[in-house]
Design a protein around this motif. Structure first.
Motif, short mmCIF file in Angstrom:
data_model
loop_
_atom_site.label_atom_id
_atom_site.label_comp_id
_atom_site.label_asym_id
_atom_site.label_seq_id
_atom_site.Cartn_x
_atom_site.Cartn_y
_atom_site.Cartn_z
N CYS A 175 0.77 -1.40 0.11
CA CYS A 175 0.05 0.08 0.35
C CYS A 175 0.94 1.25 -0.08
CB CYS A 175 -1.16 0.15 1.38
SG CYS A 175 -2.05 -1.29 1.31
N GLY A 176 2.19 1.09 -0.15
CA GLY A 176 3.09 2.47 0.30
C GLY A 176 3.32 3.08 1.37
N LYS A 177 2.84 2.30 2.34
CA LYS A 177 2.92 3.31 3.67
C LYS A 177 3.81 2.41 4.62
CE LYS A 177 -2.11 3.44 3.81
NZ LYS A 177 -3.48 2.95 4.57
N ASP A 178 4.39 3.22 5.35
CA ASP A 178 5.49 2.74 6.51
C ASP A 178 4.72 1.88 7.62
OD1 ASP A 178 7.41 4.25 5.51
OD2 ASP A 178 7.07 5.95 6.68
N TYR A 179 5.58 0.51 7.61
CA TYR A 179 4.95 -0.22 8.70
C TYR A 179 5.34 0.20 10.01
CZ TYR A 179 4.69 -4.43 11.60
OH TYR A 179 4.48 -5.42 12.57
N VAL A 180 4.10 0.41 10.81
CA VAL A 180 4.05 0.83 12.19
C VAL A 180 3.55 -0.37 12.94
CG1 VAL A 180 3.30 2.58 13.97
CG2 VAL A 180 3.75 3.37 11.71
N PRO A 181 4.47 -1.24 13.85
CA PRO A 181 3.62 -2.44 14.44
C PRO A 181 3.00 -1.73 15.75
CG PRO A 181 6.04 -2.00 15.06
CD PRO A 181 5.74 -1.01 14.02
N PHE A 182 2.01 -2.68 15.95
CA PHE A 182 1.26 -2.43 17.31
C PHE A 182 1.96 -2.69 18.58
CE2 PHE A 182 -1.34 -4.59 20.51
CZ PHE A 182 -2.33 -3.42 20.68
N ARG A 183 1.77 -1.66 19.47
CA ARG A 183 2.45 -1.77 20.78
C ARG A 183 1.47 -1.81 21.86
NH1 ARG A 183 7.86 -1.60 20.53
NH2 ARG A 183 8.83 -0.90 18.50
N TYR A 184 1.75 -2.65 22.90
CA TYR A 184 0.91 -2.79 24.29
C TYR A 184 1.24 -1.61 24.95
CZ TYR A 184 -0.35 -7.42 22.51
OH TYR A 184 -0.63 -8.54 21.59
N PRO A 185 0.35 -1.29 26.08
CA PRO A 185 0.68 -0.08 27.08
C PRO A 185 2.16 -0.19 27.66
CG PRO A 185 -1.25 -0.98 27.39
CD PRO A 185 -0.94 -1.93 26.29
N ASN A 186 2.84 -1.11 27.81
CA ASN A 186 4.16 -1.51 28.21
C ASN A 186 5.53 -1.18 27.25
OD1 ASN A 186 4.16 -3.76 26.97
ND2 ASN A 186 5.04 -4.88 28.67
N GLY A 187 4.72 -0.90 26.05
CA GLY A 187 5.83 -0.51 25.00
C GLY A 187 6.25 -1.80 24.06
N ASP A 188 5.76 -3.04 24.46
CA ASP A 188 6.10 -4.21 23.72
C ASP A 188 5.38 -4.46 22.55
OD1 ASP A 188 7.82 -4.86 25.73
OD2 ASP A 188 6.74 -6.55 26.55
N THR A 189 5.81 -4.71 21.33
CA THR A 189 5.08 -5.38 20.38
C THR A 189 4.69 -6.74 20.55
OG1 THR A 189 7.01 -6.34 19.20
CG2 THR A 189 6.55 -4.11 18.83
N ARG A 190 3.86 -7.38 19.83
CA ARG A 190 3.24 -8.66 20.10
C ARG A 190 4.77 -9.69 20.25
NH1 ARG A 190 -0.34 -7.03 16.12
NH2 ARG A 190 -2.68 -6.92 17.02
N LYS A 191 5.52 -9.52 19.19
CA LYS A 191 6.80 -10.49 19.40
C LYS A 191 7.52 -10.25 20.48
CE LYS A 191 8.54 -8.92 15.30
NZ LYS A 191 9.62 -9.01 14.12
N GLU A 192 7.64 -8.98 20.78
CA GLU A 192 8.42 -8.65 21.84
C GLU A 192 7.95 -9.19 23.33
OE1 GLU A 192 10.39 -4.52 20.04
OE2 GLU A 192 8.79 -4.47 21.56
N LEU A 193 6.47 -8.83 23.44
CA LEU A 193 5.73 -9.47 24.45
C LEU A 193 6.06 -10.86 24.66
CD1 LEU A 193 3.60 -8.81 26.71
CD2 LEU A 193 1.91 -9.75 24.94
N LEU A 194 6.01 -11.67 23.66
CA LEU A 194 6.20 -13.34 23.80
C LEU A 194 7.68 -13.54 24.05
CD1 LEU A 194 3.55 -14.09 20.85
CD2 LEU A 194 3.30 -14.84 23.41
N ILE A 195 8.54 -12.88 23.34
CA ILE A 195 10.02 -13.12 23.87
C ILE A 195 10.21 -12.70 25.05
CG2 ILE A 195 12.27 -12.59 23.18
CD1 ILE A 195 11.39 -11.87 20.09
#
Length: 330
Positions: A175-195
């Motif tokens: 779509c020609g957009k910059d990718y901005v990952p979703f972040r939880y209130p503590n600042g983790d992305t989904r991947k980071e939360l699980l890691i």
């Protein structure tokens, strides 16, 4: 006083001697290695039947290149002198049993309890060589299975999160957009939360830091199956921790087993099968609250000695030194 193994390289560092020359002299002249009565079969088996006692432990350990040896130790000797009963190359039950059967039948029948892991071959060895001994499955191996099941579920969700992030990144690029990952209130992305949740899942909730509490709250809200698995793992730990009698533990275990089946978590299927096949031996822990900790401690000492030597070049000589430390009186 306990004796610790010393490598010739250590002596070189402190006494400024040539370690290779001293090691050769020690092996050939000073140690008595060439006159050792078990030298001829040392790489296949060692036996010290006088060290047998009523409470034994059996476990496997690697000497070099992942090559496994089976060690039988006297738990009452507490990994000190005269703690080593037998060493056998490999883990094949027939080979280990053949060596242990060299011990007088009267001594073998006097063994009251043997701690072991979940290995079927170890179970068969104990059943044949020590027929009157109670078999106790080490509680920490059962707890490790439960912890592994929780981590397996976390890793599964992590892979799903990685795939989801890749899909979102690809879609943003199309779509020609910059990718901005979703972040939880503590600042983790989904991947980071699980890691980053890996270590908190090994700990009791009362030992979490404030940041871990926040991360756990987010994790459990997002992934309720992980919360359910963590709860099962923690409740199993509590069952083993309680100073209770065997009959009460049996009831607690049965209730825990029912909860595990009701949860329907695939990663706990292995634990269910383990309980079904080893139920009585797991409950035998409550007879004397015995564990395989002494065997694990003995393994740790072997690994440390091996590390000090920077590997095992001569297995016979290595086992000779182990025998001198842990099989004979000092």
């Amino acid at each position: 006083m306990e004796t610790s193994p010393v490598a010739c390289r250590t002596l070189e560092e402190f006494y400024h001697i040539e370690s290779h020359t001293f090691e050769k002299q020690y092996k050939e002249s000073l140690s008595g290695y060439r006159d050792w009565d078990q030298l001829g079969h040392a790489d296949e088996w060692l036996l010290f039947s006088d060290n047998i006692g009523p409470r034994l432990a059996i476990d496997e350990s690697s000497l070099s290149n992942g090559e496994l040896y089976t060690f039988v130790t006297n738990r009452d000797a507490r990994t000190r002198e005269r703690s080593l009963v037998a060493v056998v190359a490999g883990t094949k039950s027939e080979d280990v049993t053949a060596v242990l059967l060299r011990i007088d039948e009267e001594k073998r029948n006097a063994v009251e309890e043997v701690t072991l892991d979940l290995s079927d071959s170890m179970r068969k060895i104990v059943r044949t060589a020590f027929p009157k001994a109670g078999r106790v499955i080490d509680r920490f191996h059962i707890q490790k299975l439960a912890c592994d099941a929780v981590q397996e579920l976390r890793i599964k969700h992590r892979w799903d999160a990685i795939q989801q992030a890749n899909d979102e990144m690809e879609e943003a690029g199309m779509c020609g957009k910059d990718y901005v990952p979703f972040r939880y209130p503590n600042g983790d992305t989904r991947k980071e939360l699980l890691i980053r949740s890996r270590y908190l899942l090994f700990k009791s909730a009362d030992k979490w830091t404030d940041r871990q509490k926040q991360r756990a709250e987010i994790l459990f809200e997002e992934y309720p199956d992980i919360q359910k698995a963590y709860g099962l793992c923690h409740s199993l730990r509590m069952i083993f921790s309680k100073n209770t009698i065997k009959d009460a533990a049996r009831l607690s275990m049965a209730r825990w087993y029912n909860k595990m089946e009701e949860a329907g978590i695939h990663s706990f299927n292995v634990i269910a099968a383990t309980f079904h096949g080893h139920y009585d031996e797991i409950l035998n822990f409550y007879n004397n609250r015995s564990s395989n900790a002494m065997a694990e401690s003995f393994n740790a000492k072997i690994k440390l000695f091996r590390a000090n030597l920077r590997g095992v070049a001569d297995k016979k000589f290595f086992l000779f030194r182990i025998a001198n430390l842990y099989a004979y009186p000092q």
